[in-house]
Scaffold this motif. Structure first.
Motif, PDB file in Angstrom:
ATOM      1  N   CYS A  81       0.821  -1.203  -0.118  1.00 59.01           N
ATOM      2  CA  CYS A  81       0.142  -0.097  -0.057  1.00 59.01           C
ATOM      3  C   CYS A  81       0.901   1.288  -0.045  1.00 59.01           C
ATOM      4  N   GLU A  82       1.910   1.179   0.766  1.00 62.44           N
ATOM      5  CA  GLU A  82       3.071   2.451   1.175  1.00 62.44           C
ATOM      6  C   GLU A  82       3.751   2.649  -0.246  1.00 62.44           C
ATOM      7  N   THR A  83       4.037   1.642  -1.033  1.00 58.46           N
ATOM      8  CA  THR A  83       4.860   1.939  -2.276  1.00 58.46           C
ATOM      9  C   THR A  83       3.930   1.941  -3.411  1.00 58.46           C
ATOM     10  N   GLY A  84       2.751   1.781  -3.438  1.00 60.54           N
ATOM     11  CA  GLY A  84       1.844   2.021  -4.709  1.00 60.54           C
ATOM     12  C   GLY A  84       2.010   0.796  -5.564  1.00 60.54           C
ATOM     13  N   MET A  85       2.423  -0.548  -4.969  1.00 62.45           N
ATOM     14  CA  MET A  85       2.311  -1.640  -5.689  1.00 62.45           C
ATOM     15  C   MET A  85       0.932  -2.143  -6.015  1.00 62.45           C
ATOM     16  N   VAL A  86      -0.141  -1.793  -5.257  1.00 61.97           N
ATOM     17  CA  VAL A  86      -1.564  -1.912  -5.551  1.00 61.97           C
ATOM     18  C   VAL A  86      -2.179  -0.899  -5.818  1.00 61.97           C
ATOM     19  N   ASP A  87      -3.421  -0.954  -6.324  1.00 62.17           N
ATOM     20  CA  ASP A  87      -4.227  -0.105  -6.168  1.00 62.17           C
ATOM     21  C   ASP A  87      -4.813   0.621  -4.956  1.00 62.17           C
ATOM     22  N   PRO A  88      -4.523   1.987  -4.727  1.00 62.95           N
ATOM     23  CA  PRO A  88      -4.790   2.556  -3.314  1.00 62.95           C
ATOM     24  C   PRO A  88      -6.452   2.333  -2.746  1.00 62.95           C
ATOM     25  N   ALA A  89      -7.089   1.903  -3.864  1.00 56.14           N
ATOM     26  CA  ALA A  89      -8.567   1.493  -3.334  1.00 56.14           C
ATOM     27  C   ALA A  89      -8.573   0.111  -2.643  1.00 56.14           C
ATOM     28  N   GLU A  90      -7.602  -0.672  -2.771  1.00 60.05           N
ATOM     29  CA  GLU A  90      -7.641  -1.861  -2.251  1.00 60.05           C
ATOM     30  C   GLU A  90      -7.041  -1.792  -0.759  1.00 60.05           C
ATOM     31  N   CYS A  91      -6.533  -0.688  -0.338  1.00 59.41           N
ATOM     32  CA  CYS A  91      -6.147  -0.257   0.980  1.00 59.41           C
ATOM     33  C   CYS A  91      -7.028   0.521   1.669  1.00 59.41           C
ATOM     34  N   THR A  92      -8.252   0.967   1.125  1.00 54.00           N
ATOM     35  CA  THR A  92      -9.200   1.820   1.673  1.00 54.00           C
ATOM     36  C   THR A  92     -10.511   1.187   1.684  1.00 54.00           C
ATOM     37  N   VAL A  93     -11.337   1.576   2.906  1.00 53.63           N
ATOM     38  CA  VAL A  93     -12.740   1.231   3.233  1.00 53.63           C
ATOM     39  C   VAL A  93     -13.591   2.716   3.116  1.00 53.63           C
ATOM     40  N   ARG A  94     -14.734   2.473   2.568  1.00 58.98           N
ATOM     41  CA  ARG A  94     -15.486   3.721   2.802  1.00 58.98           C
ATOM     42  C   ARG A  94     -16.572   3.378   3.864  1.00 58.98           C
ATOM     43  N   LEU A  95     -16.959   4.252   4.760  1.00 54.54           N
ATOM     44  CA  LEU A  95     -18.009   4.392   5.747  1.00 54.54           C
ATOM     45  C   LEU A  95     -18.841   5.553   5.509  1.00 54.54           C
ATOM     46  N   THR A  96     -20.039   5.374   5.776  1.00 54.03           N
ATOM     47  CA  THR A  96     -21.115   6.537   5.815  1.00 54.03           C
ATOM     48  C   THR A  96     -21.682   6.735   7.055  1.00 54.03           C
ATOM     49  N   LEU A  97     -22.476   7.951   7.211  1.00 53.89           N
ATOM     50  CA  LEU A  97     -23.066   8.206   8.253  1.00 53.89           C
ATOM     51  C   LEU A  97     -24.069   9.284   7.832  1.00 53.89           C
ATOM     52  N   GLN A  98     -25.337   8.846   7.814  1.00 51.20           N
ATOM     53  CA  GLN A  98     -26.565   9.946   7.532  1.00 51.20           C
ATOM     54  C   GLN A  98     -27.530   9.640   8.673  1.00 51.20           C
ATOM     55  N   ILE A  99     -27.779  10.789   9.266  1.00 50.26           N
ATOM     56  CA  ILE A  99     -28.792  10.785  10.682  1.00 50.26           C
ATOM     57  C   ILE A  99     -29.437  11.887  10.645  1.00 50.26           C
ATOM     58  N   THR A 100     -30.611  11.826  10.822  1.00 50.67           N
ATOM     59  CA  THR A 100     -31.454  13.138  11.101  1.00 50.67           C
ATOM     60  C   THR A 100     -32.234  12.956  12.475  1.00 50.67           C
ATOM     61  N   ALA A 101     -32.088  13.699  13.266  1.00 53.17           N
ATOM     62  CA  ALA A 101     -32.502  13.466  14.601  1.00 53.17           C
ATOM     63  C   ALA A 101     -34.152  13.879  14.599  1.00 53.17           C
ATOM     64  N   ASP A 102     -34.992  12.817  15.099  1.00 54.27           N
ATOM     65  CA  ASP A 102     -36.238  13.194  15.237  1.00 54.27           C
ATOM     66  C   ASP A 102     -36.642  13.559  16.689  1.00 54.27           C
ATOM     67  N   ASP A 103     -35.534  13.339  17.504  1.00 52.93           N
ATOM     68  CA  ASP A 103     -35.616  13.988  18.863  1.00 52.93           C
ATOM     69  C   ASP A 103     -34.198  13.988  19.402  1.00 52.93           C
ATOM     70  N   ALA A 104     -33.965  14.734  20.487  1.00 56.90           N
ATOM     71  CA  ALA A 104     -32.664  14.708  21.173  1.00 56.90           C
ATOM     72  C   ALA A 104     -32.025  13.410  21.321  1.00 56.90           C
ATOM     73  N   ARG A 105     -30.732  13.348  20.499  1.00 56.10           N
ATOM     74  CA  ARG A 105     -30.092  11.669  20.621  1.00 56.10           C
ATOM     75  C   ARG A 105     -28.520  12.193  20.635  1.00 56.10           C
TER      76      ARG A 105
END
Length: 279
Positions: A81-105
């Motif tokens: 991963c550090e030397t670019g021998m593989v696609d950087p996408a292979e060393c990366t993971v995507r996370l998402t956060l989608q929240i709308t509060a219906d009440d205090a939380r």
């Protein structure tokens, strides 16, 4: 002859007795564990919407410090991963956060959704931010493999060691025994001679020595150690130690190869100079 004995062990902690190796070697393993073993950590955050009371930069910083599970067997080696021998996408993971509060939380680490089922927050109850009714957060976060020598958020765990203590008893004293028991409750039996060196560190025994007015002498065995290794939960301590030894082997091989190249270069240069002299 080097040897090791497991004293305590679970999925996140390992305590071992090691003998027959030099301090430089045991310290090399310690340094690799705390600074070289790779783990996933959030490194880039794309904030689409943030109406919470927390600044975008602060939110991204908190996300970066959430430990993520890291199944190293499912991803390329960190060197690739550090030397670019593989696609950087292979060393990366995507996370998402989608929240709308219906009440205090409170938004917790468990609310993060990962594209990879085996890369997710180690603990689901780490608080990120509090929302009141109507506030929302929408973002994408990208975690990549990294090492703690670049930033502490990529630290996999802790490692430490201390010299194996050696106790010499010059006399019995109930007060001395009581003082030592207060410092190391599990190490002493009914007398100072009934001592378990696995259960008290060298530093604590030195304190005991100072309180006993010369009745005890504390020293260490130069090539014997008690080593503690603790994982933050990104991976088991067994996996972490195995990766540390793999990295150590890579470093040694790299050093040997560099040394052989330098020897060959110097030998060739000397041979060329000798040939020139003969001419």
């Amino acid at each position: 002859m080097p040897s090791a004995k497991v004293l305590e062990r679970d999925s996140l902690h390992l305590k071992i007795y090691v003998e027959g190796v030099k301090p430089s070697l045991i310290n090399s393993i310690r340094r690799i564990v705390i600074s070289e073993v790779p783990v996933f950590a959030i490194d880039q955050v794309l904030i689409v919407n943030n109406t919470s009371s927390m600044y975008d930069e602060m939110l991204a910083h908190r996300l970066g410090l959430i430990p993520l599970t890291t199944p190293l067997d499912l991803f390329p080696k960190i060197e690739e991963c550090e030397t670019g021998m593989v696609d950087p996408a292979e060393c990366t993971v995507r996370l998402t956060l989608q929240i709308t509060a219906d009440d205090a939380r409170t938004v917790y680490s468990g609310d993060l959704a990962s594209d990879h089922p085996d890369v997710k927050p180690v603990y689901s109850d780490i608080p990120i931010v509090k929302l009141v009714k109507g506030q929302s957060i929408s973002l994408e976060a990208y975690a990549r493999l990294g090492r703690a020598k670049e930033h502490a958020k990529w630290q996999a765990g802790l490692a430490s060691y201390y010299y194996f203590p050696k106790l010499t008893v010059k006399g019995e004293d109930p007060q001395c025994l009581a003082r030592c028991k207060s410092i190391c409750p599990d190490a002493f039996g009914d007398s100072l001679n009934e001592f378990d060196p696995y259960r008290c560190s060298f530093g604590k025994l030195k304190t005991c020595e100072n309180l006993c007015n010369g009745l005890l002498t504390v020293d260490w065995d130069r090539f014997k150690y008690i080593m503690n290794i603790e994982s933050y939960g990104n991976m088991s301590v067994d996996k972490m130690l195995s990766e540390a030894f793999r990295i150590f082997k890579v470093k040694l091989n790299t050093f040997i190869e560099a040394l052989e190249r330098e020897i060959y270069r110097r030998t060739s240069a000397e041979a060329g100079e000798a040939k020139a002299d003969n001419v």
